[in-house]
Design a protein around this motif. Structure first.
Motif, short mmCIF file in Angstrom:
data_model
loop_
_atom_site.label_atom_id
_atom_site.label_comp_id
_atom_site.label_asym_id
_atom_site.label_seq_id
_atom_site.Cartn_x
_atom_site.Cartn_y
_atom_site.Cartn_z
N ALA A 155 -0.47 3.45 46.29
CA ALA A 155 -1.63 4.02 45.62
C ALA A 155 -2.15 5.21 46.41
CB ALA A 155 -2.72 2.96 45.48
N LEU A 156 -2.20 5.04 47.75
CA LEU A 156 -2.67 6.11 48.62
C LEU A 156 -1.79 7.35 48.48
CD1 LEU A 156 -4.76 6.47 50.99
CD2 LEU A 156 -2.82 6.08 52.50
N LEU A 157 -0.48 7.12 48.51
CA LEU A 157 0.46 8.24 48.42
C LEU A 157 0.37 8.91 47.05
CD1 LEU A 157 3.54 6.65 50.19
CD2 LEU A 157 2.45 8.79 50.85
N MET A 158 0.32 8.12 46.00
CA MET A 158 0.35 8.69 44.66
C MET A 158 -0.93 9.45 44.36
SD MET A 158 3.31 8.04 43.38
CE MET A 158 3.18 8.36 41.65
N ASN A 170 -3.83 10.62 37.87
CA ASN A 170 -2.64 9.92 37.43
C ASN A 170 -2.10 10.39 36.08
OD1 ASN A 170 -4.44 8.69 35.73
ND2 ASN A 170 -4.63 6.87 37.01
N ASP A 171 -2.78 11.40 35.43
CA ASP A 171 -2.10 11.92 34.24
C ASP A 171 -1.02 12.92 34.63
OD1 ASP A 171 -3.81 13.82 35.05
OD2 ASP A 171 -5.03 13.88 33.22
N GLN A 172 -0.91 13.21 35.93
CA GLN A 172 0.21 14.05 36.37
C GLN A 172 1.38 13.22 36.91
OE1 GLN A 172 -0.93 17.27 38.98
NE2 GLN A 172 -2.75 17.70 37.78
N TRP A 173 1.19 11.88 36.94
CA TRP A 173 2.29 11.05 37.40
C TRP A 173 3.35 11.00 36.32
CZ3 TRP A 173 -0.27 5.99 39.68
CH2 TRP A 173 -1.20 6.37 40.65
N GLY A 174 4.58 10.80 36.74
CA GLY A 174 5.62 10.70 35.72
C GLY A 174 6.94 10.32 36.32
N GLY A 175 7.92 10.18 35.46
CA GLY A 175 9.27 9.90 35.90
C GLY A 175 9.46 8.49 36.44
N LEU A 176 10.34 8.37 37.44
CA LEU A 176 10.70 7.07 37.98
C LEU A 176 9.51 6.30 38.57
CD1 LEU A 176 13.00 5.11 38.39
CD2 LEU A 176 13.54 6.24 40.53
N PRO A 177 8.63 6.96 39.35
CA PRO A 177 7.49 6.19 39.88
C PRO A 177 6.67 5.56 38.77
CG PRO A 177 7.59 8.36 40.90
CD PRO A 177 8.63 8.35 39.82
N LEU A 178 6.45 6.29 37.70
CA LEU A 178 5.64 5.74 36.60
C LEU A 178 6.33 4.53 35.97
CD1 LEU A 178 3.01 6.43 35.00
CD2 LEU A 178 4.52 7.35 33.26
N THR A 179 7.63 4.67 35.73
CA THR A 179 8.38 3.55 35.16
C THR A 179 8.33 2.34 36.07
OG1 THR A 179 9.86 5.01 33.94
CG2 THR A 179 10.70 2.83 34.47
N LEU A 180 8.50 2.58 37.39
CA LEU A 180 8.48 1.45 38.33
C LEU A 180 7.10 0.82 38.40
CD1 LEU A 180 10.73 2.64 41.30
CD2 LEU A 180 11.23 0.89 39.58
N ILE A 181 6.06 1.65 38.42
CA ILE A 181 4.71 1.10 38.49
C ILE A 181 4.44 0.24 37.26
CG2 ILE A 181 2.26 1.69 38.34
CD1 ILE A 181 2.92 4.16 40.08
N LEU A 182 4.72 0.81 36.08
CA LEU A 182 4.44 0.07 34.85
C LEU A 182 5.19 -1.25 34.82
CD1 LEU A 182 4.47 2.89 32.13
CD2 LEU A 182 2.53 1.47 32.81
N SER A 183 6.47 -1.23 35.26
CA SER A 183 7.22 -2.49 35.12
C SER A 183 6.93 -3.47 36.24
CB SER A 183 8.72 -2.23 34.97
OG SER A 183 9.10 -1.16 35.76
N VAL A 184 6.84 -3.01 37.48
CA VAL A 184 6.60 -3.98 38.57
C VAL A 184 5.19 -4.56 38.47
CG1 VAL A 184 6.47 -4.33 41.04
CG2 VAL A 184 8.32 -2.98 40.08
N VAL A 185 4.20 -3.71 38.28
CA VAL A 185 2.84 -4.25 38.12
C VAL A 185 2.80 -5.13 36.88
CG1 VAL A 185 0.42 -3.66 37.72
CG2 VAL A 185 1.77 -2.32 39.32
#
Lengths: 384, 256
Positions: A155-158, A170-185
């Motif tokens: 969270a700190l890094l993002m 977080n509306d600038q987040w995207g790609g693999l980190p977003l996919t991983l966050i959505l699925s792991v959380v």
């Protein structure tokens, strides 16, 4: 050994003798040449009958037709490195140069260019934590601490905004980190919820049971797209003026609720497969409801549910790509957006193959890991 | 042989008292006016044809089944639907099932210490010591670290008895403990039960092992169609049964 031998002669006499296999000497193996071995194998497995022979020939023909052109496209004729799309247009193979050029956009989306090391480190931390968790020897309380730390660090890094890191909304987040966050959380939060829903559905209290049944049946009855759409478009209409809830959070909650309903049914299947005697034995020992469930029933039920649970996790991991309909830039969307440049547009196949490999890597890992866990738990559970 | 039925001066404490207990499954009347008093240290064997309600009766004692009419008093506490009452009674009453019902995901030792550590909050070290002691008593201490699935039926049932004993119950219920066993394993389980009976445990056993009944029972209870038909000390029960139904039942099971 405290086993006592109290057999009477009659009992000993009546005891069945174990049949003894006559000890056969291994047949003498004449030295055979390699090509005889292969020929024998082929006769046995490929040409044992006429239909078998026909099938073998058909498969050989299909491979002959398909493999060389595929190799030619994907490897020999491919363009690996160029910043000029016209080079690709002239080549006859794949244009992997698109990936070389655009991989940072595909992986990290609209995240500010100069700050993209941050999501990269976050992904690395995530994967390290994941791999650590996979080793059963590490299933100790400190693992919870590790995950809390990893989530906090990610969270700190993002987001940043401290320690000299610029703030990235977080509306600038995207790609693999977003996919991983959505699925792991999504997995971490939906799993406990699913267990509660499954227990609730089998509860003897009518109020709890009907709430759980209604929730599960409602959520299972609508497509994920509509859940996301409601979370994104309808939900804000009911909020008072001036109150906004973050879009990412809304999508995340939608995914959690949706997955929980499906997982709950998988868990319920496991609960129903645990024999009634286990419930009764736990009752007879005076264990209360939560101890009975937590110590006796759930460990057995969840073990039975591993295949459907993992099935659901895999499908949910891929379903996160549906967040595109509310405008979040997940991995699949960034792959598509990378083609917005008309010069690169003809090479959409390469872009999709690239993300497909990433999705496949994660899903294949989950599936293999679940098989490993099942086998590992099986040794302890051997039933007569 | 002691005659506990005729010793009014030294009236021992009542362990279980069933008073006109009735139970229905839907419209099927499983227990009809069952009344039975068991005093501390008494050993009761319950027999009868299948479907006669004998298992249902002992399952009512620790509330695995609910009775709908009548009173059940266990160790001075009346059984109600209150969760705390039920849990207290279950702590005092150990039960052994026909199908053993060991927890397959836990080792033998963990099966044994689970209830003491979680229900009675016994320190783990002490619970393990107690568990090993009971495993010695059922003659299988060397199996402590195996899983139930790796044991034979007779060994599993002995572990199940040890598990029930680890809670130091006042009363033990046995629900056809040898019916699921291969013939050669019945003896090892019955031996353990005889030892337990000799040690003075209050026991109710639903069983068809008439040899066991003759050896240890103070009273044999015969049930048929949800009723207690006959209740007598074993000599009287086997040699001079009063009712026709008992005679018929005995002739059927003792024929072989």
């Amino acid at each position: 050994m405290t086993r006592r031998f109290e057999e009477t002669p009659e009992e000993i006499f009546a005891r069945e003798e174990e049949p003894v296999e006559p000890h056969l000497a291994p047949p003498a193996h004449p030295a055979v040449g390699l090509h005889t071995l292969i020929g024998g194998w082929a006769r046995q497995n490929l040409f044992s009958s006429i239909p078998n022979t026909l099938l073998t020939l058909l498969c050989a023909w299909i491979l002959w037709e398909a493999v060389p052109p595929l190799l030619q496209w994907a490897w020999f004729g491919a363009v690996w490195r160029t910043s000029d799309p016209t080079v690709c247009r002239e080549a006859e193979g794949a244009c992997w140069a698109l990936i070389t050029e655009k991989h940072r956009f595909i992986l990290f989306g609209l995240y500010p260019w100069g700050e993209q090391w941050r999501p990269l480190v976050a992904i690395m931390l995530f994967i390290i934590a994941l791999v650590t968790t996979c080793y059963p020897g590490f299933w100790r309380p400190w693992l919870l601490g590790l995950w809390t730390a990893v989530f906090a660090l990610c969270a700190l890094l993002m987001w940043g905004g401290v320690l000299g890191m610029t703030f990235v909304p977080n509306d600038q987040w995207g790609g693999l980190p977003l996919t991983l966050i959505l699925s792991v959380v999504g997995m971490v939060c939906s799993f406990p919820l699913a267990i509660l829903l499954a227990l609730g559905r089998r509860s003897e209290l009518p109020a709890i049971r009907s709430v759980c049944v209604a929730f599960i049946e409602f959520v299972r009855g609508v497509p994920l797209v509509s859940v996301l759409f409601m979370a994104s478009v309808m939900f804000p209409l009911f909020l008072p003026e001036g109150v906004t809830i973050d879009k990412l959070l809304r999508a995340q909650v939608g995914i959690i609720l949706f997955t929980a309903a499906y997982l709950a049914e998988a868990v319920r299947g496991g609960l129903q497969a645990v024999p009634r005697g286990q419930y009764e034995a736990a009752d007879a020992l005076g264990l209360g409801y939560w101890r009975k469930m937590g110590l006796i029933i759930l460990p057995q039920a969840l073990k039975i549910s591993i295949p459907p649970l993992v099935n659901q996790f895999i499908s949910m991991f891929k379903d996160t790509s549906l967040v595109i309909i509310i405008g979040l830039f997940d991995l699949l969307t960034t792959a598509k957006t990378a083609l917005a440049d008309p010069q690169w547009r003809p090479f959409f196949v390469e872009s999709y193959v690239f993300v497909a490999m990433i999705y496949w890597g994660f899903c294949f890992f989950m599936s293999r890991y679940s098989q490993f866990i099942e086998r590992r738990m099986e040794t302890g559970h051997r039933r007569t | 042989m002691a005659e506990p039925m005729q010793a009014p001066q030294t009236q021992p404490e009542v362990a279980i008292d069933l008073d006109k207990v009735n139970k229905w499954y839907g419209t099927f009347h499983v227990l009809r006016d069952v009344s039975l008093t068991i005093r501390r240290g008494e050993r009761i064997v319950v027999c009868g044809p299948s479907g006669s309600g004998k298992s249902t009766m002992i399952r009512c004692v620790n509330a695995l089944e609910e009775h709908q009419q009548g009173r059940i008093v266990v160790n001075g506490t009346e059984l109600t639907r209150d969760v705390r009452t039920v849990e207290r009674i279950r702590r005092d009453v150990g039960m052994v099932f026909q199908q053993f019902n060991l927890f397959p995901h836990l080792s033998v030792l963990d099966n044994l210490i689970l209830a003491p550590t979680w229900v009675k909050r016994v320190p783990k070290k002490q619970a393990i010591a107690t568990a090993m002691e009971y495993l010695e008593r059922v003659h299988i201490p060397e199996q402590a670290n195996k899983y139930p699935g790796q044991l034979s039926g007779g060994q599993q049932q002995r572990v199940a008895i040890a598990r029930a004993l680890c809670l130091k119950p006042e009363i033990m219920l046995f629900d056809e403990p040898t019916s699921a066993l291969d013939p050669e394993m019945i003896k090892e389980v019955l031996d353990v039960m005889v030892e337990l009976a000799r040690a003075g445990m209050t026991m109710i056993c639903v069983t068809h092992e008439m040899g066991f009944a003759k050896t240890v029972a103070d009273t044999v209870v015969f049930m048929d169609q949800g009723q207690i038909v006959e209740m007598a000390p074993p000599q009287t029960f086997f040699t001079a049964p009063k009712s026709d139904r008992t005679q018929k039942f005995l002739s059927q099971i003792l024929k072989h």
